[in-house]
Enzyme design. Structure first.
Site, mmCIF file in Angstrom:
data_model
loop_
_atom_site.group_PDB
_atom_site.id
_atom_site.type_symbol
_atom_site.label_atom_id
_atom_site.label_comp_id
_atom_site.label_asym_id
_atom_site.label_seq_id
_atom_site.Cartn_x
_atom_site.Cartn_y
_atom_site.Cartn_z
ATOM 1 C CG MET A 20 -9.605 32.989 16.689
ATOM 2 S SD MET A 20 -9.072 31.719 15.507
ATOM 3 C CE MET A 20 -8.123 30.667 16.601
ATOM 4 C CG ASP A 79 -5.430 27.955 16.257
ATOM 5 O OD1 ASP A 79 -5.180 29.166 16.332
ATOM 6 O OD2 ASP A 79 -4.755 27.157 15.589
ATOM 7 C CG HIS A 100 -0.793 28.803 17.459
ATOM 8 N ND1 HIS A 100 -0.619 30.124 17.831
ATOM 9 C CD2 HIS A 100 -1.930 28.773 16.737
ATOM 10 C CE1 HIS A 100 -1.603 30.855 17.351
ATOM 11 N NE2 HIS A 100 -2.429 30.056 16.675
ATOM 12 C CG MET A 122 -5.328 36.292 12.129
ATOM 13 S SD MET A 122 -4.758 34.752 12.830
ATOM 14 C CE MET A 122 -5.500 33.544 11.744
#
Ligand code: DX5
Ligand code: ZN
Length: 219
Positions: free
Chosen positions: A70, A37, A35, A139
């Site tokens: 994000m 981010d 993962h 989330m």
């Protein structure tokens, strides 16, 4: 009995000075996905990494790269992340004006498309888009930082999304991200999650602990 969840260590909690080694270590320790981010200091109050890092890590990873964007705007950067090696690209509905178009574009580029739900985002956002998503990411913290506490309020949302996925008849991954520990992992899986992101809970204790940390999360 729920099936064993996919474990996706978040490299946000890795040693950034040794990222390639860290990727190889979690992979050898049993990680299913990696993962990643991506934060821009605008959509979330933190800055992390961009497509060049994804490209640099790709040769170190034989497991899928699960890229969590994000960033706002997100559309201009989709191609760069897929070209860099992202296998799954997940976006927040708030980071672009046309979620349907964004999801279609991700698939067109050759990656699997994911939608991320902030704690305040309603499952209704994808009610009319179940055919366009390959992954749903809930989330259980406000995005931006690792090491935060799991928000139990999101368990009901996981259950709702589980029902929506089952009703769709499609094989959509239901992933949870934020504050996942051995204890909260069980709650997520019981609520219907099939994949778990974990940063702190995987990387704590250093490389010698990764295999045990991952096995404990898997349950
Ligand atoms: C936060 C990130 C998470 C974070 C999770 O915005 O999306 O993936 O790394 O970290 P932990 O597992 O420490 O809560
Ligand atoms: Zn994440």
């Amino acid at each position: 009995m729920s099936p064993r969840p996919i474990i996706a260590p978040s490299i946000l909690a890795a040693d950034f000075a040794r990222l390639g080694e860290e990727v190889r270590a979690v992979q050898a320790a049993g990680a299913d996905w990696l993962h990643i981010d991506v934060m821009d200091g605008h959509f979330v109050p933190n800055i992390t990494l961009g497509p060049d890092i994804v490209r640099a890590l790709k040769p170190h990873a034989s497991i899928p790269m699960d890229v969590h964007l994000m960033i706002d705007p997100v559309d201009p950067f989709l191609e760069a992340f897929v070209e860099a090696g992202a296998d799954i690209v997940s976006v927040h509905p708030e980071s672009g004006p046309h979620l349907n178009r964004t999801l279609k574009r991700i698939r067109q580029l050759g990656a699997r498309a994911g939608v991320v739900f902030n704690p305040s985002t309603s499952p209704a956002v994808i009610e009319w888009m179940m055919d366009e998503v390959d992954l749903i990411l809930v989330m259980s913290i406000n995005p931006g930082f690792g090491g935060q506490s799991f928000m139990h309020s999101q368990l009901a949302k996981i259950e709702t999304l589980r029902r929506m996925i089952d009703a769709s008849g499609r094989d959509i991954v239901l992933e949870v991200d934020g504050g996942v520990t051995v204890e909260t992992a069980r709650l997520c899986v019981d609520a219907g999650a099939t994949a778990l992101v974990a940063g702190t809970a995987v990387f704590r204790g250093g490389p010698d602990a990764y295999a045990a940390n991952i096995a404990a999360l898997r349950g």
